[in-house]
Design a protein around this motif. Sequence first.
Motif, PDB file in Angstrom:
ATOM      1  N   MET A   1     -21.981  -7.486   8.702  1.00 13.89           N
ATOM      2  CA  MET A   1     -21.753  -8.418   7.321  1.00 13.89           C
ATOM      3  C   MET A   1     -23.318  -8.391   7.339  1.00 13.89           C
ATOM      4  N   ARG A   2     -23.553  -8.452   5.593  1.00 14.22           N
ATOM      5  CA  ARG A   2     -24.851  -8.450   5.107  1.00 14.22           C
ATOM      6  C   ARG A   2     -24.880  -9.001   3.548  1.00 14.22           C
ATOM      7  N   PHE A   3     -25.078 -10.038   3.376  1.00 11.51           N
ATOM      8  CA  PHE A   3     -24.957 -10.875   2.020  1.00 11.51           C
ATOM      9  C   PHE A   3     -26.586  -9.742   0.836  1.00 11.51           C
ATOM     10  N   ASP A   4     -26.587  -9.226  -0.075  1.00  9.69           N
ATOM     11  CA  ASP A   4     -27.888  -9.049  -1.129  1.00  9.69           C
ATOM     12  C   ASP A   4     -28.650 -10.105  -1.045  1.00  9.69           C
ATOM     13  N   ALA A   5     -30.300 -10.282  -0.529  1.00 11.66           N
ATOM     14  CA  ALA A   5     -30.803 -10.694  -0.660  1.00 11.66           C
ATOM     15  C   ALA A   5     -31.594 -10.810  -2.253  1.00 11.66           C
ATOM     16  N   GLY A   6     -30.787 -10.277  -3.329  1.00 16.28           N
ATOM     17  CA  GLY A   6     -31.363 -10.355  -4.230  1.00 16.28           C
ATOM     18  C   GLY A   6     -30.824 -10.768  -5.098  1.00 16.28           C
ATOM     19  N   ASP A   7     -29.661 -11.474  -4.747  1.00 17.41           N
ATOM     20  CA  ASP A   7     -28.481 -12.129  -6.111  1.00 17.41           C
ATOM     21  C   ASP A   7     -28.895 -14.232  -5.471  1.00 17.41           C
ATOM     22  N   LEU A   8     -28.550 -14.643  -5.972  1.00 12.89           N
ATOM     23  CA  LEU A   8     -28.715 -16.185  -6.464  1.00 12.89           C
ATOM     24  C   LEU A   8     -27.599 -16.975  -5.486  1.00 12.89           C
ATOM     25  N   TRP A   9     -27.794 -17.221  -4.088  1.00 13.47           N
ATOM     26  CA  TRP A   9     -26.388 -18.246  -3.644  1.00 13.47           C
ATOM     27  C   TRP A   9     -26.643 -19.397  -3.746  1.00 13.47           C
ATOM     28  N   SER A  10     -25.366 -20.604  -3.652  1.00  8.11           N
ATOM     29  CA  SER A  10     -25.200 -21.670  -3.502  1.00  8.11           C
ATOM     30  C   SER A  10     -24.221 -21.557  -2.185  1.00  8.11           C
ATOM     31  N   THR A  11     -24.187 -23.160  -2.140  1.00 10.73           N
ATOM     32  CA  THR A  11     -23.270 -23.672  -1.587  1.00 10.73           C
ATOM     33  C   THR A  11     -21.998 -24.292  -2.310  1.00 10.73           C
ATOM     34  N   ASP A  12     -22.655 -24.282  -3.960  1.00 11.70           N
ATOM     35  CA  ASP A  12     -21.317 -24.846  -4.345  1.00 11.70           C
ATOM     36  C   ASP A  12     -20.819 -24.111  -6.084  1.00 11.70           C
ATOM     37  N   GLU A  13     -20.553 -24.940  -6.852  1.00  7.10           N
ATOM     38  CA  GLU A  13     -20.184 -24.341  -8.012  1.00  7.10           C
ATOM     39  C   GLU A  13     -21.641 -24.520  -8.939  1.00  7.10           C
ATOM     40  N   THR A  14     -22.493 -24.256  -8.731  1.00  5.58           N
ATOM     41  CA  THR A  14     -24.205 -24.293  -8.980  1.00  5.58           C
ATOM     42  C   THR A  14     -24.143 -23.307 -10.314  1.00  5.58           C
ATOM     43  N   GLU A  15     -23.933 -23.234 -11.534  1.00  4.37           N
ATOM     44  CA  GLU A  15     -24.025 -22.682 -12.286  1.00  4.37           C
ATOM     45  C   GLU A  15     -25.181 -21.712 -11.967  1.00  4.37           C
ATOM     46  N   GLY A  16     -25.081 -20.005 -12.001  1.00  4.60           N
ATOM     47  CA  GLY A  16     -26.031 -19.162 -11.638  1.00  4.60           C
ATOM     48  C   GLY A  16     -25.678 -18.239 -11.182  1.00  4.60           C
ATOM     49  N   THR A  17     -25.101 -18.919  -9.875  1.00  2.88           N
ATOM     50  CA  THR A  17     -24.969 -18.402  -8.472  1.00  2.88           C
ATOM     51  C   THR A  17     -24.006 -17.947  -7.967  1.00  2.88           C
ATOM     52  N   PHE A  18     -23.845 -17.168  -6.508  1.00  2.73           N
ATOM     53  CA  PHE A  18     -22.666 -17.079  -6.179  1.00  2.73           C
ATOM     54  C   PHE A  18     -22.330 -17.840  -5.025  1.00  2.73           C
ATOM     55  N   ASP A  19     -21.491 -18.278  -4.537  1.00  2.00           N
ATOM     56  CA  ASP A  19     -20.962 -19.522  -4.032  1.00  2.00           C
ATOM     57  C   ASP A  19     -21.009 -17.966  -2.729  1.00  2.00           C
ATOM     58  N   VAL A  20     -21.684 -18.522  -1.474  1.00  2.00           N
ATOM     59  CA  VAL A  20     -21.516 -17.836  -0.189  1.00  2.00           C
ATOM     60  C   VAL A  20     -20.576 -17.279   0.893  1.00  2.00           C
ATOM     61  N   GLN A  21     -19.889 -18.908   0.674  1.00  2.00           N
ATOM     62  CA  GLN A  21     -17.975 -18.824   1.277  1.00  2.00           C
ATOM     63  C   GLN A  21     -17.319 -18.234   0.801  1.00  2.00           C
ATOM     64  N   ASN A  22     -17.320 -18.313  -0.632  1.00  2.00           N
ATOM     65  CA  ASN A  22     -16.347 -17.163  -1.118  1.00  2.00           C
ATOM     66  C   ASN A  22     -16.692 -15.937  -1.291  1.00  2.00           C
ATOM     67  N   VAL A  23     -18.032 -16.065  -1.369  1.00  2.00           N
ATOM     68  CA  VAL A  23     -17.979 -14.222  -0.677  1.00  2.00           C
ATOM     69  C   VAL A  23     -18.233 -13.939   0.420  1.00  2.00           C
ATOM     70  N   ALA A  24     -17.821 -14.568   1.317  1.00  2.00           N
ATOM     71  CA  ALA A  24     -17.890 -14.346   2.921  1.00  2.00           C
ATOM     72  C   ALA A  24     -16.644 -14.966   3.911  1.00  2.00           C
TER      73      ALA A  24
END
Length: 182
Positions: free
Chosen positions: A109-132
Motif C-alpha cells: 500500500m502506498r500513499f501519494d506524497a504529492g497530496d496534503l494529508w491530515s488526521t482530521d477534517e482539516t480543510e484542503g487535506t485528505f484524511d489518511v485514515q479515511n483513505v487507508a
Amino acid sequence: GPHPDTESKQFKKVNGGIKWADEDEVRYRVDIPEGDIRDAVLAAVATLDLAIGSVTFVNDDINPDTNPCSGVANTIDFSAVPVDGDGGMLASAAACFNTKTKVISGFRMRFDAGDLWSTDETEGTFDVQNVATHEMGHVVGLAHVNAAKDGCLTMYKFSDRGETQKRTLGWGDLRGLDRLYD
C-alpha cells in the motif's frame, strides 16, 4: 456531489473473490514515522482486521512477511516522490495472489506524497485514515463500487478533502467481507 443519506448494500470483489487464507497471520511493515499519520494508518488496518476476524494483521517493522510477487516486505508507506500531484490518485494498494486458488499472499500500500494529508477534517487535506481504510479494503479483496448511491461506502472510488466518513465500513462493505470470509 453530496453523498447519499442511506447506505448501499452493494459490494464488488477483486478478481471474482480473492482472499487471505483463514487463520492467516499477516505481518507487515509501516514505513511512516511515529505520530498521528502512522497511528491513523494502523487504525485503518485494525478496522479491517476486526471486521474479518479470521485473518490477523500484525504490524511488525522488524520481521514483516515477504510479498512473493515483489520479493520485498508487505509494506505501507508514502511514495518517495509525488505520483501525480495534489488531488489525483491518492493512494494505491496491490494484493499478490495465486490465480488458481485465489488466496492472497502479500500486499503493498502506498500513499501519494504529492497530496496534503491530515488526521482530521482539516480543510484542503485528505484524511489518511479515511483513505487507508479504503485501500485496506483492496488488500483484503474488495473492489470499487461506482454508483452514486454507493457514495457512503468505504469502497466507493472517490474521496473528498476533509472526508472522514469512510473510516468505518458501510453495509455493503461488510456484506462483501462476509461473503469473502464467511
